[in-house]
Write an enzyme that holds these catalytic residues in place. Structure first.
Site, mmCIF file in Angstrom:
data_model
loop_
_atom_site.group_PDB
_atom_site.id
_atom_site.type_symbol
_atom_site.label_atom_id
_atom_site.label_comp_id
_atom_site.label_asym_id
_atom_site.label_seq_id
_atom_site.Cartn_x
_atom_site.Cartn_y
_atom_site.Cartn_z
ATOM 1 C CG HIS A 282 4.050 10.372 14.296
ATOM 2 N ND1 HIS A 282 3.361 9.280 13.806
ATOM 3 C CD2 HIS A 282 3.457 11.463 13.751
ATOM 4 C CE1 HIS A 282 2.411 9.700 13.001
ATOM 5 N NE2 HIS A 282 2.451 11.021 12.944
ATOM 6 C CG ASN A 283 3.624 5.392 14.444
ATOM 7 O OD1 ASN A 283 3.802 6.469 13.865
ATOM 8 N ND2 ASN A 283 3.373 4.258 13.804
ATOM 9 C CG ASN B 247 5.953 2.150 10.729
ATOM 10 O OD1 ASN B 247 6.333 3.314 10.789
ATOM 11 N ND2 ASN B 247 4.707 1.821 10.420
ATOM 12 C CD GLU C 94 -0.872 6.259 14.440
ATOM 13 O OE1 GLU C 94 0.003 6.822 13.757
ATOM 14 O OE2 GLU C 94 -1.200 5.067 14.285
ATOM 15 C CE1 TYR C 95 0.265 2.391 17.516
ATOM 16 C CE2 TYR C 95 0.296 0.905 19.371
ATOM 17 C CZ TYR C 95 0.518 1.147 18.040
ATOM 18 O OH TYR C 95 0.997 0.146 17.239
ATOM 19 N NE ARG D 53 -2.277 -1.106 3.560
ATOM 20 C CZ ARG D 53 -2.500 -2.304 4.077
ATOM 21 N NH1 ARG D 53 -3.437 -3.072 3.583
ATOM 22 N NH2 ARG D 53 -1.812 -2.721 5.116
ATOM 23 C CE LYS E 84 5.371 6.970 10.997
ATOM 24 N NZ LYS E 84 5.051 5.598 11.178
#
Lengths: 331, 331, 331, 331
Positions: C190-191, C94, C194-195, C10, C187
């Protein structure tokens, strides 16, 4: 039997004393000469270097390391040239279990056995007996059984739980938990649980302490959460007596509660203690192991983070929260 | 002395049995006729209604209520017309302490004393003695001292902690904690702590159970967190033996750990237990009290939320998380 | 400019499409032939092996890896013999930032530059522009600026925040964050954030969903927490309209909320989503980094553990809680 | 149309200004004369008491209350004798939704409509438009539609999310959420989410700030957790630029992140902010509602407890932890 002990801090010195009391022979070394002298007066053979300690031991040697986790590797480096195949090294400190695996891989090719021994009991172990969690090969652990049995022997035997095998060494305070690393893994989880238990009591007693907030005047402004029912928070509890009470017949009775009762009887407001709490590694490793294995551990990890917060490590986060509130609300 | 008991479930029936054993007189009532018969055979005076129970008691009466929290108000409504000034009502169940305050305000103008009694010990209290946390006025609590002393009396006395006043009733398992509501407040916090302790053990043993995840094959795709070091997670631990071990000399020894050892010895995989955990109110009230008083309680509250999650109450939240991941990642 | 892309999932496929649209030249490889064909039809040069891909690129080469974290090392192993000094490898997936540091140490002695590029934006990045967090040496990152600028270019420019340097590439969606590892570290955090954000919305909407629990009958027994005030929980909220509402002028408006509104408009009960939530590593690494650095992160870590719980990893813990309740309460 | 406004703090004053700008008529009152003067100069009709304010309004009156939650009841007590059947009172502040239900029950028998209006947007609402969450009866809310539409009207319209009904007032920033209490319930959950979002950013940026801990010397003793890999924590990140970066194309972009970027650009170390964070009630009520309804909310509640901790409310808990460590370890 004979044991070499490297590291005579609170834990190592007490273990040597216990072993000497029961007729074992201890050869000791520490960087601190006073600690060596004290052990010598109690009957230990003093040495002035790791090399000398190894020379004083009869092969197959057994050397117990009882030093801070960060110092273990340098002790091993000093030991290796002095040891022979058939010797055994035991790490009784709070090391990371992954280091135990690595160290076993380092020593096994040399024919040296490695035992990782998680040791619980703190300064009370001297009297009460230590709880020992062992990782390593069966032969080595069996050979040193007299040492483990002596260190673990309880002052007052605790009856095995219903269903337990009464011949199991676990009922006498020591257990071969599995291959190398297993001892420190089990000790790591033990300490993770310990953090959770301690935090549960600490939060509960803190709430009892806050049960009088309704007696203070409440501020009325848009920045302060109103207390709807101040009369319901007007209790002045005697925490020491409540700790004592719970020791007798309640579901929350425990050895940690016994200690809390002693502490609160002695200093009800705990004025002698600063509200900063250290953590020595196992709590961190427990949470990391939980994360790596995908195991939820919110309680154990919350207990760990409370310690970081107690030391002010949340400061910048809180400044950012204040800054955001200022940005959107003009607070 | 004489006591009326309303409610002969697990707790009420055992308390009556203990009182009868020690020569007290019990007049009992329950909605369930079998429960009444059992108590009668043990020596209690059976009655077929709350009114009859009150009629059988000699004033000043003492009536103990041992029913679910949600049923207490209707029992009180039935009691009020049958009681007189000087009587005393004790709520020994797990009621909300704010209800205790309200009920005391309801009964005091009638001259009826109200005692809120937090009761710990569960089904083991019958043998081991109950731990009683009392709220109310001093006169009423003193008058019923023989009842409390008998209910709390330990099978095997536990020595008071260093620093404790050996004359304090707390050292024998019961304590007048403060004014009305204080007994249930202290019991509430006790149970909040209990949730935290239980969760700490549960998370720890669950982590030991997960210590073998490195033995399974790991998936390799963008949706799965890779396990960096599978060899470090290849332990198959014997949880029952570890629970037993920790009972002997470790920092985490406790009565709850004793129970965990029994449970794990009996059914090592706990197959007989569904993974849904009830909560009966006190854990909720503890967290609410923490929030209302501005007291941080992350560990106790995490333990509470784990119970909600065990019952699937997080389902919609997780569906939304899955929906969001689908939205941004096409997962 | 020219770029080799390994991995046409993707993310990789969309990035290639974006680059081709803006006149860059892409040489592509994937294990899946269909994915290669699709990219070829869009204008990419197809290759059937990593070796062929490298052969098709003009030195100094730039090769972008866009594969699952667990597959990166094997791609690097295939790349090394095909690359020369002066080439550059970018990992846009990731990966763990500590792996980025290790890989840079592996490639630097060969004269090959390594860039770790944290990539956010998901499947929307194709249109909206990707947010790129870059770690590595300045020369390499500057050389590839045209690639980063194209991948990040926003469909609709977002004005820089007050105080920002309008020349900063950060205002156009990409930033050189620091030395190797810095891109994936940023990153990762960042994630982690996000969680936390996702969990905050998920818990909030779940609570709105539960606002009608007072409409159900409540059980009355000692195992069920009573709901004091059922009338206060009799709301049937329209979650999709509330999500839409909050997008307009509220403090909680965000891109994730936009996605939540779309999801809830499309399927108000989210019936099409199972309540199991994957985690792909960064949330774990964020919490581990927090623990290793002594930084409190209770919110981010609670969000992570909720995902583990959604997948049933709390099962044994809950069974032990049920077993303990059975032991002490006979429940 | 005509509106009375009681309370001209930051929020009330801005709302009056917005209404006056769009041609509405405002009659105002505040305890602070300066605030009244400012509103008068902007075109409002000034009054010197609640009674006078009511007298100046043409029935059926609409009176908006914009005062701290703890002051609402006294305003209502002053209003009641001055109002008539058919009038309407709106509480636009951050009141507890259960109070809204109670107040509606108080006013309904008098024929007075009650609207609880959760208001988000803070000091930016003046320009950006407020987000309004409304609870009450349909007739009253429809009658005041022009007021709500004006307060909510966006400076820059935000396109409805895919699937939204474009005629829905939610797409213009206001929504009739349900019966009385619904407005403040939805606002309560909104703010609970807000606490969670803020905490997620705060923890994440704090972790970025800690990414340099490997540069400091590490202590080696039994009380300090060793940092295994200091080189992996040697980043000095520019937080303002990272905040800016994430605003462009990332999954975590949001209005709160916009504010974080502004704050960090202006004062990168946030020296001007103390690390104590207030909470004004809604976060507490959200967690209480979660607990009462049995809804897991660990993230939202962790965010709340962090605020309590920032204000030192964990002090006694930490002292007890230190005391326990001293008891068992002699630390």
């Amino acid at each position: 039997m004979q044991l070499g002990m490297i590291g005579l801090g609170r834990m190592g010195a007490n273990m040597v004393a216990r072993l000497l009391d029961q007729g074992h022979h201890c050869v000791v070394y520490d960087r601190n000469a006073d600690a060596i002298n004290t052990a010598q007066q109690a009957g230990a053979i003093a040495t002035s270097s790791i090399a000398e300690l190894c020379a004083q031991l009869t092969p197959p040697r057994a050397v117990w390391i009882m030093v801070p986790a960060a110092a273990v590797d340098s002790v091993i480096d000093s030991l290796i040239p002095e040891l022979s195949a058939g010797d055994c090294v035991i790490d009784g400190g709070n090391s990371y279990y992954k280091d135990a695996i690595r160290r076993a891989q380092q020593l096994t090719p040399l024919g040296i056995d490695w035992i990782d021994c998680g040791t619980s009991g703190g300064i009370w172990g001297r009297e009460r007996g230590y709880c020992l969690m062992l990782g390593g090969n069966d032969t080595a652990i069996k050979r040193l059984d007299p040492i483990f049995a002596t260190l673990a022997a309880p002052a007052i035997p605790i009856p095995p739980a219903v269903g337990s095998d009464t011949h199991d060494s676990a009922t006498r305070g020591y257990l071969h938990c599995g291959a190398n690393g297993a001892g420190h893994f089990v000790k790591m989880v033990h300490n993770g649980i310990e953090y959770g238990l301690m935090a549960a009591y600490a939060e509960g007693f803190n709430l009892l302490k806050h049960a009088n907030v309704g007696c203070s005047n409440q501020r009325i402004d848009a920045e302060t959460a109103p207390l709807n029912d101040p009369a319901a928070y007007s209790y002045e509890f005697d925490l020491a007596r409540i700790a004592e009470l719970w020791r007798h017949g309640s579901v929350v009775s425990s050895w940690l509660l016994d200690l809390a009762a002693i502490a609160l009887h002695h200093d009800p407001d705990l004025h002698t203690f600063k509200p900063q709490v250290a953590d020595s590694g196992e709590g961190r490793w427990t949470s990391i192991a939980a994360i790596e294995t995908g195991t939820p551990a919110p309680v154990l990890t919350a207990a760990l983070f409370e310690r970081f917060q107690s030391r002010g490590e949340d400061q910048f986060a809180n400044q950012l929260l204040a800054a955001l509130r200022h940005q959107f609300g003009g607070h």
